[in-house]
Design a protein around this motif. Sequence first.
Motif, short mmCIF file in Angstrom:
data_model
loop_
_atom_site.label_atom_id
_atom_site.label_comp_id
_atom_site.label_asym_id
_atom_site.label_seq_id
_atom_site.Cartn_x
_atom_site.Cartn_y
_atom_site.Cartn_z
N LEU A 23 0.88 -1.16 0.00
CA LEU A 23 0.00 0.00 0.00
C LEU A 23 0.91 1.21 0.00
CD1 LEU A 23 -3.01 0.68 0.08
CD2 LEU A 23 -2.82 0.88 2.53
N GLY A 24 0.86 2.02 -1.03
CA GLY A 24 1.80 3.11 -1.22
C GLY A 24 1.59 4.33 -0.36
N ASN A 25 0.36 4.54 0.13
CA ASN A 25 0.07 5.76 0.89
C ASN A 25 -0.70 5.41 2.15
OD1 ASN A 25 -0.63 8.26 1.85
ND2 ASN A 25 -1.65 8.93 -0.01
N LEU A 26 -0.03 5.44 3.29
CA LEU A 26 -0.69 5.12 4.56
C LEU A 26 -1.36 6.33 5.21
CD1 LEU A 26 1.94 2.74 6.15
CD2 LEU A 26 -0.24 2.12 5.12
N SER A 27 -1.15 7.53 4.68
CA SER A 27 -1.66 8.73 5.33
C SER A 27 -3.19 8.79 5.36
CB SER A 27 -1.11 9.99 4.66
OG SER A 27 -1.60 10.10 3.34
N ARG A 28 -3.86 8.06 4.50
CA ARG A 28 -5.32 8.08 4.49
C ARG A 28 -5.94 6.95 5.32
NH1 ARG A 28 -4.26 6.74 -1.20
NH2 ARG A 28 -4.47 4.50 -1.40
N ASN A 29 -5.09 6.16 5.98
CA ASN A 29 -5.57 5.04 6.80
C ASN A 29 -5.33 5.31 8.28
OD1 ASN A 29 -6.30 2.72 4.86
ND2 ASN A 29 -4.41 3.57 4.04
N THR A 30 -6.17 4.71 9.11
CA THR A 30 -6.03 4.83 10.56
C THR A 30 -6.02 3.45 11.20
OG1 THR A 30 -8.43 4.99 10.87
CG2 THR A 30 -7.22 7.07 10.66
N PHE A 31 -5.42 3.38 12.38
CA PHE A 31 -5.49 2.17 13.18
C PHE A 31 -6.89 2.07 13.79
CE2 PHE A 31 -0.93 3.15 13.31
CZ PHE A 31 -0.40 1.92 12.96
N SER A 32 -7.26 0.91 14.27
CA SER A 32 -8.59 0.71 14.84
C SER A 32 -8.87 1.65 16.02
CB SER A 32 -8.77 -0.74 15.29
OG SER A 32 -7.80 -1.08 16.25
N ALA A 33 -7.82 2.11 16.71
CA ALA A 33 -7.99 3.04 17.84
C ALA A 33 -8.09 4.49 17.38
CB ALA A 33 -6.84 2.87 18.82
N GLY A 34 -7.95 4.74 16.06
CA GLY A 34 -8.14 6.07 15.51
C GLY A 34 -6.90 6.84 15.11
N ALA A 35 -5.72 6.42 15.53
CA ALA A 35 -4.48 7.13 15.20
C ALA A 35 -4.12 6.92 13.73
CB ALA A 35 -3.34 6.62 16.08
N SER A 36 -3.49 7.92 13.13
CA SER A 36 -3.05 7.83 11.74
C SER A 36 -1.98 6.75 11.59
CB SER A 36 -2.47 9.18 11.29
OG SER A 36 -1.87 9.05 10.02
N MET A 37 -2.02 6.02 10.47
CA MET A 37 -1.02 4.99 10.21
C MET A 37 0.23 5.55 9.57
SD MET A 37 -3.07 1.65 8.96
CE MET A 37 -1.62 0.62 9.15
N ASN A 38 0.20 6.77 9.10
CA ASN A 38 1.32 7.36 8.37
C ASN A 38 2.58 7.38 9.24
OD1 ASN A 38 2.40 8.49 6.04
ND2 ASN A 38 2.16 10.55 6.84
N ASN A 39 3.61 6.63 8.86
CA ASN A 39 4.89 6.53 9.58
C ASN A 39 4.73 6.09 11.02
OD1 ASN A 39 6.39 7.42 7.33
ND2 ASN A 39 5.87 9.52 7.82
N SER A 40 3.73 5.25 11.31
CA SER A 40 3.45 4.88 12.69
C SER A 40 3.43 3.38 12.97
CB SER A 40 2.09 5.45 13.11
OG SER A 40 2.11 6.85 13.06
N ILE A 41 3.75 2.54 12.02
CA ILE A 41 3.72 1.10 12.24
C ILE A 41 4.97 0.68 13.03
CG2 ILE A 41 3.84 -1.16 11.13
CD1 ILE A 41 2.29 0.10 8.78
N ARG A 42 4.76 -0.01 14.14
CA ARG A 42 5.87 -0.45 14.99
C ARG A 42 5.99 -1.97 15.08
NH1 ARG A 42 7.01 3.93 13.92
NH2 ARG A 42 7.11 5.73 15.26
N SER A 43 4.94 -2.70 14.70
CA SER A 43 5.00 -4.16 14.71
C SER A 43 3.98 -4.73 13.74
CB SER A 43 4.78 -4.71 16.13
OG SER A 43 3.53 -4.32 16.63
N HIS A 44 4.15 -6.01 13.41
CA HIS A 44 3.23 -6.68 12.49
C HIS A 44 3.28 -8.18 12.74
CE1 HIS A 44 7.10 -7.03 10.43
NE2 HIS A 44 6.60 -8.10 9.86
#
Length: 55
Positions: A23-44
């Motif tokens: 997915l090329g652009n994470l800025s339009r997605n949010t985590f289930s708790a509401g925070a923006s996903m843009n540059n915020s993924i810490r685990s998978h």
Amino acid sequence: MKFYRLADCGGGYNRLDANEFFLGNLSRNTFSAGASMNNSIRSHKWVDSCDRFMR
């Protein structure tokens, strides 16, 4: 693949559909708790099912 905001798989999640390779652009997605996903993924981790998908 399920992505989390915090290193311990906490802080909300979102999932990439199994048919998508990236997915090329994470800025339009949010985590289930509401925070923006843009540059915020810490685990998978791999999961078989999930109720939320990135678009």
